[in-house]
Motif scaffolding. Structure first.
Motif, PDB file in Angstrom:
ATOM      1  N   TRP A  33     -30.230  21.502 -15.203  1.00  0.00           N
ATOM      2  CA  TRP A  33     -31.287  22.597 -14.640  1.00  0.00           C
ATOM      3  C   TRP A  33     -30.976  23.341 -14.431  1.00  0.00           C
ATOM      4  O   TRP A  33     -31.570  24.310 -13.862  1.00  0.00           O
ATOM      5  N   ARG A  36     -30.577  26.342 -16.018  1.00  0.00           N
ATOM      6  CA  ARG A  36     -31.753  27.179 -16.413  1.00  0.00           C
ATOM      7  C   ARG A  36     -33.381  27.571 -15.326  1.00  0.00           C
ATOM      8  O   ARG A  36     -34.114  28.431 -15.286  1.00  0.00           O
ATOM      9  N   ASP A  39     -34.761  30.820 -16.386  1.00  0.00           N
ATOM     10  CA  ASP A  39     -35.722  30.509 -16.351  1.00  0.00           C
ATOM     11  C   ASP A  39     -37.091  30.202 -16.092  1.00  0.00           C
ATOM     12  O   ASP A  39     -38.309  30.863 -16.414  1.00  0.00           O
ATOM     13  N   ILE A  40     -37.460  29.387 -15.528  1.00  0.00           N
ATOM     14  CA  ILE A  40     -38.083  28.562 -14.506  1.00  0.00           C
ATOM     15  C   ILE A  40     -38.518  29.310 -13.458  1.00  0.00           C
ATOM     16  O   ILE A  40     -39.821  29.956 -13.400  1.00  0.00           O
ATOM     17  N   SER A  94     -36.509  15.918 -17.657  1.00  0.00           N
ATOM     18  CA  SER A  94     -37.364  16.765 -19.124  1.00  0.00           C
ATOM     19  C   SER A  94     -38.389  17.450 -18.739  1.00  0.00           C
ATOM     20  O   SER A  94     -39.012  18.341 -18.967  1.00  0.00           O
ATOM     21  N   GLY A  97     -39.109  21.035 -16.710  1.00  0.00           N
ATOM     22  CA  GLY A  97     -39.573  22.049 -18.388  1.00  0.00           C
ATOM     23  C   GLY A  97     -40.931  22.238 -18.520  1.00  0.00           C
ATOM     24  O   GLY A  97     -41.262  22.404 -19.292  1.00  0.00           O
ATOM     25  N   PRO A 167     -36.517  25.487 -22.420  1.00  0.00           N
ATOM     26  CA  PRO A 167     -36.059  24.382 -21.236  1.00  0.00           C
ATOM     27  C   PRO A 167     -36.518  23.255 -21.804  1.00  0.00           C
ATOM     28  O   PRO A 167     -35.478  22.319 -21.558  1.00  0.00           O
ATOM     29  N   PHE A 168     -37.568  22.897 -21.759  1.00  0.00           N
ATOM     30  CA  PHE A 168     -38.310  21.637 -22.165  1.00  0.00           C
ATOM     31  C   PHE A 168     -37.616  21.412 -23.795  1.00  0.00           C
ATOM     32  O   PHE A 168     -36.965  20.413 -23.416  1.00  0.00           O
ATOM     33  N   HIS A 170     -34.539  22.161 -24.085  1.00  0.00           N
ATOM     34  CA  HIS A 170     -33.284  21.832 -24.023  1.00  0.00           C
ATOM     35  C   HIS A 170     -32.548  21.167 -23.211  1.00  0.00           C
ATOM     36  O   HIS A 170     -32.608  19.741 -23.015  1.00  0.00           O
ATOM     37  N   PHE A 171     -33.788  20.440 -22.346  1.00  0.00           N
ATOM     38  CA  PHE A 171     -33.669  19.260 -21.323  1.00  0.00           C
ATOM     39  C   PHE A 171     -34.091  18.057 -22.298  1.00  0.00           C
ATOM     40  O   PHE A 171     -33.495  16.767 -22.095  1.00  0.00           O
TER      41      PHE A 171
END
Length: 384
Positions: A33, A36, A39-40, A94, A97, A167-168, A170-171
């Motif tokens: 978390w 990223r 990015d978020i 998850s 993301g 990110p989604f 990745h998570f």
């Protein structure tokens, strides 16, 4: 007879591997978390101040969960709560993301903090119980695994960013890996907690020993928070390090903190708990004193390395001692100590900022050095 002796040894080793894996999953999820966050932030178009306000939802969820976590672990057992939290924690990761609105992120981070703390109390209760079965210190190595997972999660995050994965995605990879490990290793966790007496109090004022352990944890976690949030700023503004070397202080601190945790159990067996806590506070204070007195790249790096060594074993030792409370069950005792400790972790970084604004960042770290040495003083006045 030989088989009956070997079997418990094998079972203990299997349990140790499984509990270590759960510590690794916790560290991996949190570091994933953290890797990223930029990015978020970009996706939600948050300012620095806006991001800071949103991120506060995570520690709020953590703090609110503390009394509930102790009760749940006491009532249903650490094994059940570990399975529940270890499954839900990566699933919540998850969903981070998927957030499209700021308020979505606030809600999800609150749940992430809440469930993360339940996970923390449950897995540390398992570790305390296993340590009792081994009859020697093994807690620090578990926290070392958590630190190692942090490095792993950050490295995977860097890889995912370079591969331009969302990110989604990745998570989800992290979540799938975590759930696979849980399904393979959960059966080897401990079914019974030590001192799991249902007649012990759930909500009561911590006794003197737990209070002192909480204060030791608080002093140490203020030092940790200072390194996490201000080491880079110190290297930038005070040390005046080149841009590429600004993260050096943080890296030095994290490296020795992780390494110290893998060596901590051996040192505890050799020196004893009291001497280890006393030396830890002294090393923290000396490390910060060096970084403050000689703000050059080499000396400041050396100082932060010493701080990492100093803080490495304090929280694992405090958790281990709290879990052996004769007044409260392990889950409740750990929650009580964690509550006091996390107050320092949350209050420390802004307090440093206030002192830096009023005086200087060097004075802020001098104050943190005093708190580090306070660990030695409190430990010296506590009977273990």
């Amino acid at each position: 007879m030989e088989t009956s002796v070997v079997q418990p040894v094998v079972l203990k080793r299997a349990a140790r591997l499984s509990i270590a894996a759960f510590f690794f999953i916790a560290g991996l999820c949190f570091a994933s978390w953290a890797s990223r966050i930029p990015d978020i932030k970009l996706r939600l178009k948050l300012s620095d101040g806006g991001l800071g306000a949103v991120l506060f939802a995570l520690p709020v969820g953590l703090m609110i969960s503390l009394p509930f976590s102790g009760w749940l672990v006491h009532r249903f057992g650490s094994r059940t709560m570990l399975l529940l939290s270890a499954v839900i924690y990566p699933v919540i990761l998850s969903t981070i993301g998927l957030v499209q609105e700021t308020w979505h992120l606030v809600v999800v981070l609150f749940g992430f903090g809440f469930m993360g703390n339940l996970y923390n109390i449950a897995v540390n209760t398992q570790a305390v119980s296993l340590e009792a079965l081994f009859g020697r210190s093994i807690m620090a190595s578990f926290h070392g695994i958590w630190s190692l997972a942090g490095f792993t999660g950050a490295s995977i995050g860097t890889l995912m960013i370079n591969l331009h994965l969302a990110p989604f995605t990745h998570f989800c990879i992290i979540t799938g890996t975590a759930l696979l490990l849980i399904s393979l290793l959960y059966r080897n966790t401990l079914q019974q907690d030590i001192n799991a007496d249902t007649d012990r109090p759930l909500f009561a004022k911590p006794d003197a020993t737990l209070l002192k352990l909480g204060l030791i944890a608080m002093c140490c976690m203020v030092c940790e928070g200072a390194m996490f949030d201000w080491s880079g700023v110190y290297f930038q503004k005070v040390v005046e390090a080149p841009k590429g070397l600004i993260p050096l202080g943080y890296t030095a601190f994290m490296s020795t903190m992780a390494g110290g945790r893998f060596l901590g159990d051996r040192l505890v067996m050799r020196l004893g708990v009291l001497r280890m806590l006393q030396l830890s506070g002294l090393v923290i204070a000396c490390g910060l004193a060096i970084a403050i007195s000689f703000p050059a790249i080499v000396t400041a790096t050396l100082g932060f390395m010493l701080v990492g060594i100093g803080v490495s074993s304090v929280v694992p030792l405090v958790y281990s001692l709290a879990g052996k409370s004769t007044v409260f069950s392990p889950g409740v005792a750990l929650a009580a100590v964690s509550t006091i400790g996390y107050l320092g972790f949350l209050a420390g970084p802004p307090l440093i900022g206030f002192i830096a604004e009023a005086a200087s960042l060097r004075w802020s770290l001098a104050f943190i050095a005093v708190l580090g040495f306070t660990t030695t003083i409190i430990a010296s006045k506590t009977k273990f």
